[in-house]
Motif scaffolding. Structure first.
Motif, PDB file in Angstrom:
ATOM      1  N   ASN A  99       1.300  -0.971  -0.376  1.00 19.57           N
ATOM      2  CA  ASN A  99      -0.306  -0.116  -0.671  1.00 19.57           C
ATOM      3  C   ASN A  99       0.937   1.474  -0.313  1.00 19.57           C
ATOM      4  O   ASN A  99       0.318   1.867  -0.636  1.00 19.57           O
ATOM      5  CB  ASN A  99      -0.474  -0.383   1.365  1.00 19.57           C
ATOM      6  CG  ASN A  99      -2.383  -0.750   1.242  1.00 19.57           C
ATOM      7  OD1 ASN A  99      -2.397  -1.324  -0.347  1.00 19.57           O
ATOM      8  ND2 ASN A  99      -2.492  -1.332   2.502  1.00 19.57           N
ATOM      9  N   ALA A 100       1.884   0.901   0.618  1.00 20.10           N
ATOM     10  CA  ALA A 100       3.006   2.176   0.781  1.00 20.10           C
ATOM     11  C   ALA A 100       3.185   2.329  -0.560  1.00 20.10           C
ATOM     12  O   ALA A 100       4.035   4.157  -1.302  1.00 20.10           O
ATOM     13  CB  ALA A 100       4.148   2.489   1.651  1.00 20.10           C
ATOM     14  N   ASN A 101       3.418   1.654  -1.672  1.00 10.94           N
ATOM     15  CA  ASN A 101       4.523   2.101  -2.584  1.00 10.94           C
ATOM     16  C   ASN A 101       4.100   1.469  -3.731  1.00 10.94           C
ATOM     17  O   ASN A 101       4.785   1.326  -5.481  1.00 10.94           O
ATOM     18  CB  ASN A 101       6.042   2.533  -3.051  1.00 10.94           C
ATOM     19  CG  ASN A 101       6.274   0.572  -1.763  1.00 10.94           C
ATOM     20  OD1 ASN A 101       5.774  -0.397  -2.527  1.00 10.94           O
ATOM     21  ND2 ASN A 101       7.832   0.468  -1.777  1.00 10.94           N
ATOM     22  N   GLN A 102       2.789   0.245  -3.501  1.00 12.78           N
ATOM     23  CA  GLN A 102       2.053  -0.879  -5.191  1.00 12.78           C
ATOM     24  C   GLN A 102       3.538  -1.637  -5.522  1.00 12.78           C
ATOM     25  O   GLN A 102       3.604  -1.012  -7.135  1.00 12.78           O
ATOM     26  CB  GLN A 102       1.194   0.111  -6.003  1.00 12.78           C
ATOM     27  CG  GLN A 102      -0.055   0.600  -5.768  1.00 12.78           C
ATOM     28  CD  GLN A 102       0.343   1.811  -4.566  1.00 12.78           C
ATOM     29  OE1 GLN A 102       0.711   2.871  -5.272  1.00 12.78           O
ATOM     30  NE2 GLN A 102      -0.109   1.551  -2.891  1.00 12.78           N
ATOM     31  N   SER A 103       4.376  -2.135  -5.005  1.00  9.06           N
ATOM     32  CA  SER A 103       5.495  -2.766  -5.427  1.00  9.06           C
ATOM     33  C   SER A 103       6.160  -3.763  -5.637  1.00  9.06           C
ATOM     34  O   SER A 103       5.139  -3.899  -3.690  1.00  9.06           O
ATOM     35  CB  SER A 103       6.843  -1.977  -5.689  1.00  9.06           C
ATOM     36  OG  SER A 103       7.369  -1.079  -4.508  1.00  9.06           O
ATOM     37  N   TYR A 131      -5.980 -14.470  -8.096  1.00 12.17           N
ATOM     38  CA  TYR A 131      -5.961 -13.358  -7.978  1.00 12.17           C
ATOM     39  C   TYR A 131      -4.431 -12.437  -7.336  1.00 12.17           C
ATOM     40  O   TYR A 131      -3.239 -13.354  -7.960  1.00 12.17           O
ATOM     41  CB  TYR A 131      -6.036 -12.784  -6.269  1.00 12.17           C
ATOM     42  CG  TYR A 131      -7.841 -11.700  -6.507  1.00 12.17           C
ATOM     43  CD1 TYR A 131      -8.691 -10.866  -6.650  1.00 12.17           C
ATOM     44  CD2 TYR A 131      -8.813 -13.583  -7.201  1.00 12.17           C
ATOM     45  CE1 TYR A 131      -9.470 -10.617  -6.864  1.00 12.17           C
ATOM     46  CE2 TYR A 131     -10.163 -12.857  -7.358  1.00 12.17           C
ATOM     47  CZ  TYR A 131     -10.517 -11.688  -6.718  1.00 12.17           C
ATOM     48  OH  TYR A 131     -11.732 -11.614  -7.074  1.00 12.17           O
ATOM     49  N   SER A 132      -3.775 -11.186  -7.516  1.00 13.57           N
ATOM     50  CA  SER A 132      -2.358 -11.503  -6.864  1.00 13.57           C
ATOM     51  C   SER A 132      -2.670  -9.504  -6.228  1.00 13.57           C
ATOM     52  O   SER A 132      -3.864  -8.929  -6.393  1.00 13.57           O
ATOM     53  CB  SER A 132      -2.142 -10.580  -8.167  1.00 13.57           C
ATOM     54  OG  SER A 132      -2.636  -9.697  -9.228  1.00 13.57           O
ATOM     55  N   TYR A 137      -5.985  -4.463  -4.471  1.00 15.40           N
ATOM     56  CA  TYR A 137      -5.834  -3.367  -4.327  1.00 15.40           C
ATOM     57  C   TYR A 137      -6.823  -2.186  -5.549  1.00 15.40           C
ATOM     58  O   TYR A 137      -7.489  -1.397  -4.782  1.00 15.40           O
ATOM     59  CB  TYR A 137      -4.367  -2.878  -4.520  1.00 15.40           C
ATOM     60  CG  TYR A 137      -3.704  -1.510  -5.317  1.00 15.40           C
ATOM     61  CD1 TYR A 137      -3.961  -0.447  -2.986  1.00 15.40           C
ATOM     62  CD2 TYR A 137      -3.854  -0.707  -5.258  1.00 15.40           C
ATOM     63  CE1 TYR A 137      -3.488   0.405  -3.324  1.00 15.40           C
ATOM     64  CE2 TYR A 137      -3.815   0.776  -5.877  1.00 15.40           C
ATOM     65  CZ  TYR A 137      -3.907   1.091  -4.217  1.00 15.40           C
ATOM     66  OH  TYR A 137      -3.378   2.862  -4.149  1.00 15.40           O
ATOM     67  N   GLN A 138      -6.848  -2.942  -6.842  1.00 17.25           N
ATOM     68  CA  GLN A 138      -7.466  -2.292  -7.433  1.00 17.25           C
ATOM     69  C   GLN A 138      -9.330  -2.903  -7.145  1.00 17.25           C
ATOM     70  O   GLN A 138     -10.144  -2.046  -6.885  1.00 17.25           O
ATOM     71  CB  GLN A 138      -7.458  -3.212  -8.610  1.00 17.25           C
ATOM     72  CG  GLN A 138      -5.736  -2.537  -9.409  1.00 17.25           C
ATOM     73  CD  GLN A 138      -5.960  -2.940 -10.924  1.00 17.25           C
ATOM     74  OE1 GLN A 138      -6.659  -3.939 -11.574  1.00 17.25           O
ATOM     75  NE2 GLN A 138      -4.950  -2.222 -11.683  1.00 17.25           N
ATOM     76  N   GLU A 139      -9.570  -3.866  -6.813  1.00  9.00           N
ATOM     77  CA  GLU A 139     -10.682  -4.400  -6.335  1.00  9.00           C
ATOM     78  C   GLU A 139     -11.310  -3.637  -4.329  1.00  9.00           C
ATOM     79  O   GLU A 139     -12.185  -3.984  -4.323  1.00  9.00           O
ATOM     80  CB  GLU A 139     -10.966  -5.745  -6.674  1.00  9.00           C
ATOM     81  CG  GLU A 139     -10.552  -6.205  -7.956  1.00  9.00           C
ATOM     82  CD  GLU A 139     -11.107  -7.639  -7.509  1.00  9.00           C
ATOM     83  OE1 GLU A 139     -11.634  -8.141  -6.663  1.00  9.00           O
ATOM     84  OE2 GLU A 139     -11.513  -8.082  -9.218  1.00  9.00           O
ATOM     85  N   GLY A 144      -7.880  -2.282   3.864  1.00  9.29           N
ATOM     86  CA  GLY A 144      -8.232  -2.623   5.739  1.00  9.29           C
ATOM     87  C   GLY A 144      -8.282  -3.810   6.368  1.00  9.29           C
ATOM     88  O   GLY A 144      -7.618  -4.880   5.582  1.00  9.29           O
ATOM     89  N   LYS A 145      -8.653  -4.188   7.298  1.00 10.48           N
ATOM     90  CA  LYS A 145      -7.854  -5.479   7.617  1.00 10.48           C
ATOM     91  C   LYS A 145      -8.638  -6.565   7.708  1.00 10.48           C
ATOM     92  O   LYS A 145      -9.529  -6.454   7.045  1.00 10.48           O
ATOM     93  CB  LYS A 145      -7.939  -4.964   9.391  1.00 10.48           C
ATOM     94  CG  LYS A 145      -7.357  -4.107  10.219  1.00 10.48           C
ATOM     95  CD  LYS A 145      -7.373  -4.280  11.756  1.00 10.48           C
ATOM     96  CE  LYS A 145      -6.410  -2.605  12.042  1.00 10.48           C
ATOM     97  NZ  LYS A 145      -6.965  -2.845  13.339  1.00 10.48           N
ATOM     98  N   PHE A 146      -7.833  -7.704   8.066  1.00  6.70           N
ATOM     99  CA  PHE A 146      -8.492  -9.057   7.339  1.00  6.70           C
ATOM    100  C   PHE A 146      -8.231  -9.476   9.191  1.00  6.70           C
ATOM    101  O   PHE A 146      -7.899  -9.990  10.325  1.00  6.70           O
ATOM    102  CB  PHE A 146      -8.032  -9.867   6.413  1.00  6.70           C
ATOM    103  CG  PHE A 146      -5.837 -10.047   7.287  1.00  6.70           C
ATOM    104  CD1 PHE A 146      -5.865 -11.357   7.422  1.00  6.70           C
ATOM    105  CD2 PHE A 146      -5.397  -9.201   6.779  1.00  6.70           C
ATOM    106  CE1 PHE A 146      -4.589 -11.947   8.170  1.00  6.70           C
ATOM    107  CE2 PHE A 146      -4.053  -9.287   7.313  1.00  6.70           C
ATOM    108  CZ  PHE A 146      -3.528 -10.461   7.402  1.00  6.70           C
ATOM    109  N   ILE A 147      -9.192 -11.328   9.251  1.00  4.40           N
ATOM    110  CA  ILE A 147      -9.453 -12.469  10.070  1.00  4.40           C
ATOM    111  C   ILE A 147      -8.922 -13.296   9.061  1.00  4.40           C
ATOM    112  O   ILE A 147      -9.535 -13.771   7.785  1.00  4.40           O
ATOM    113  CB  ILE A 147     -10.397 -12.141  10.690  1.00  4.40           C
ATOM    114  CG1 ILE A 147     -11.673 -12.992   9.912  1.00  4.40           C
ATOM    115  CG2 ILE A 147     -10.856 -10.869  10.870  1.00  4.40           C
ATOM    116  CD1 ILE A 147     -12.963 -13.024  10.399  1.00  4.40           C
ATOM    117  N   MET A 148      -8.644 -14.404   9.626  1.00  2.00           N
ATOM    118  CA  MET A 148      -7.585 -15.559   9.525  1.00  2.00           C
ATOM    119  C   MET A 148      -8.643 -16.830   9.603  1.00  2.00           C
ATOM    120  O   MET A 148     -10.001 -16.178  10.588  1.00  2.00           O
ATOM    121  CB  MET A 148      -7.253 -16.104  10.503  1.00  2.00           C
ATOM    122  CG  MET A 148      -6.585 -17.807   9.751  1.00  2.00           C
ATOM    123  SD  MET A 148      -4.933 -18.069  10.529  1.00  2.00           S
ATOM    124  CE  MET A 148      -6.079 -18.593  12.423  1.00  2.00           C
TER     125      MET A 148
END
Length: 220
Positions: A99-103, A131-132, A137-139, A144-148
């Protein structure tokens, strides 16, 4: 004569008890009889000592409540411990760096970054959707955060980390990881949405983990 007068005086004193006192005594006896009858009626209706019945019911309810609270607390601690494991930390760091630099960064391979190159994910079904990080990121999933949801160790040494994002709960994603002993981190080799997590399965897990999906303090 003197003795006769003394006897008469004593009889006179006894006979002069106040009407209020007599009435009070009679009323007290009447109330006692009524109370006894009332208690007997309650016992006959409830089948025993009413105080004991209510005490036992309340005691049972409290024990059940305490048991539920304890089980819930243990489950929360267990899931929280899992979220603190290095695989979830590695994924969180990978997302933050992306998210900081999309790389690309040390936590993700080229294939996991944009889907190009060799996947090394093994055999996938035709309904598994690749997915990638770029697509996530595009979608809007990576904001946000995630849960396992699930975590599996495979025979080939890879690990499957299945997650659902709290702010966008329409899919479950699998991050295929491999532990790098030298760096002591999990490296993400690829991402896909497994076919087994169809619409009904997603609804099931969303309901099952609703308490955690709706708790931002719990998400990673």
């Amino acid at each position: 004569m003197r003795n006769f007068l003394l006897l008469f005086f004593i009889l006179f004193i006894v006979s002069c008890d106040s009407p209020e006192k007599k009435d009070g005594t009679a009323e007290s006896k009447k109330q006692t009889v009524n109370d006894d009858k009332h208690n007997e009626d309650k016992k006959s209706k409830l089948g025993g000592d009413t105080c004991q019945v209510y005490f036992e019911d309340n005691q049972t309810g409290n024990n059940t409540l305490n048991e539920i609270d304890t089980n819930l607390l243990n489950k929360q601690k267990l899931l929280k411990a899992k979220h603190e494991n290095s695989h979830t930390i590695s994924l969180r760091n990978a997302i933050d760096l992306f998210n900081a630099n999309q790389s690309t960064n040390k936590y993700i391979t080229k294939f996991a970054f944009d889907g190009s190159g060799n996947s090394n994910l093994g055999k996938l079904s035709n309904n598994d959707e690749i997915y990638s990080f770029v697509r996530l990121y595009q979608e809007g999933y990576l904001s946000g955060k995630f849960i396992m949801v699930n975590f599996t160790e495979n025979k080939n040494g890879t690990f499957d980390l299945d997650v659902m994002f709290q702010h966008k709960q329409d899919r479950i994603f699998r991050f295929v990881m491999e532990f790098d002993k030298q760096s002591n981190i999990f490296i993400i080799k690829g991402i896909y949405s497994p076919a087994k997590y169809d619409e009904q399965s997603v609804k099931f897990y969303r309901k099952l983990y609703s308490i955690y999906l709706n708790d931002e303090g719990f998400g990673v």
